[in-house]
Design an enzyme around this catalytic site. Structure first.
Site, PDB file in Angstrom:
ATOM      1  N   ASP A  78       0.841  -1.195   0.000  1.00 26.78           N
ATOM      2  CA  ASP A  78       0.000   0.000   0.000  1.00 26.78           C
ATOM      3  C   ASP A  78       0.879   1.249   0.000  1.00 26.78           C
ATOM      4  OD1 ASP A  78       0.799  -0.601   2.689  1.00 26.78           O
ATOM      5  OD2 ASP A  78      -0.748   0.752   3.450  1.00 26.78           O
ATOM      6  N   GLU A 143       0.271  -0.983   5.902  1.00 25.08           N
ATOM      7  CA  GLU A 143       1.361  -0.359   6.665  1.00 25.08           C
ATOM      8  C   GLU A 143       1.150   1.138   6.817  1.00 25.08           C
ATOM      9  OE1 GLU A 143       5.301   1.514   7.446  1.00 25.08           O
ATOM     10  OE2 GLU A 143       3.917   1.831   5.777  1.00 25.08           O
TER      11      GLU A 143
END
Length: 235
Positions: A78, A143
């Site tokens: 991400d 994250e």
């Protein structure tokens, strides 16, 4: 047009707008996870996309040799939201190469590092050179928003993810001339401390000895969290 297939893969990878902080990109998150699974499988690794209550977690593994140590490589697919768009010279998910630099959201945080590790594994496999260790790839999709799903995912898969060392593919280097090997990372715990005091101002001459000043209480609390050498003293 760059003809290096590895650069082309990176261009394809960073073009996926895998923004975990924005619900509008939920489908892109799944698409990015599938891209990684396909890449891992193309190298001959066992790979799968694990469904969670949030974004998928990708797990990839080389064939296990009990005589070798096992290294887990952690990373995230991400990326941070690209706003404000007006600060970009070109669209953030339309990667461009300029003076040997690649510009796109996620190229350095940290899709580029994923491919660097995967390319190294591919070099071993294609050349017929045995890998010096067993490898587990753990690549998550949250994250940038706190890794919430890992708190439940890791305990459930503890045995499968058992390893002798962890490599985090989310580090930098000072410059192209001075590469660096990061051998330790500091953790972080974020919290909010609230101390309530009297509902009104109290005269220090009358109440100062019996009622704690919230400002002093906070100072004393913070002062006890580390010693003079900077070592954390919280149990």
């Amino acid at each position: 047009m760059n003809t290096d297939p590895r650069v082309q893969e990176l261009l394809e990878f960073v073009a996926i707008p895998s923004v975990s902080a924005q619900a509008a990109h939920a489908a892109d998150m799944g698409r990015c996870a599938d891209w990684l699974v396909e890449k891992l499988r193309s190298l001959g690794l066992e790979a799968r996309r694990e469904v969670t209550a949030g974004n998928p977690v990708v797990v990839g593994k080389t064939p296990h040799d009990p005589a070798k140590k096992t290294v887990l490589i952690y990373g995230h697919y991400d990326v941070q939201p690209p706003e404000p768009f007006e600060l970009w010279k070109t669209p953030p998910f339309e990667p461009r190469i300029e003076n040997r630099n690649l510009y796109a959201r996620g190229s350095a945080d940290n899709k580029g590092q994923h491919l660097a590790h995967l390319n190294a594994v591919e070099a071993y496999i294609r050349s017929g050179t045995p890998l010096p260790c067993n490898l587990i790839f753990l690549i998550e999709g949250e994250e940038e928003v706190g890794s919430t799903q890992l708190y439940s995912f890791l305990p459930k898969h503890r045995k499968e993810l058992a390893c002798d060392a962890v490599v985090i593919s989310d580090n930098g280097i000072p410059s192209l001339e001075y590469p660096a090997l990061t051998y330790g990372l500091r953790g972080i715990a974020a919290l909010e401390v609230r101390i309530d005091g009297p509902s009104r101002d109290l005269h220090s001459g009358l109440f100062g000895g019996s009622l704690e000043n919230p400002a002093f209480a906070l100072c004393q609390l913070l002062a006890q969290m580390r010693d003079k050498r900077g070592r954390i003293t919280v149990p």
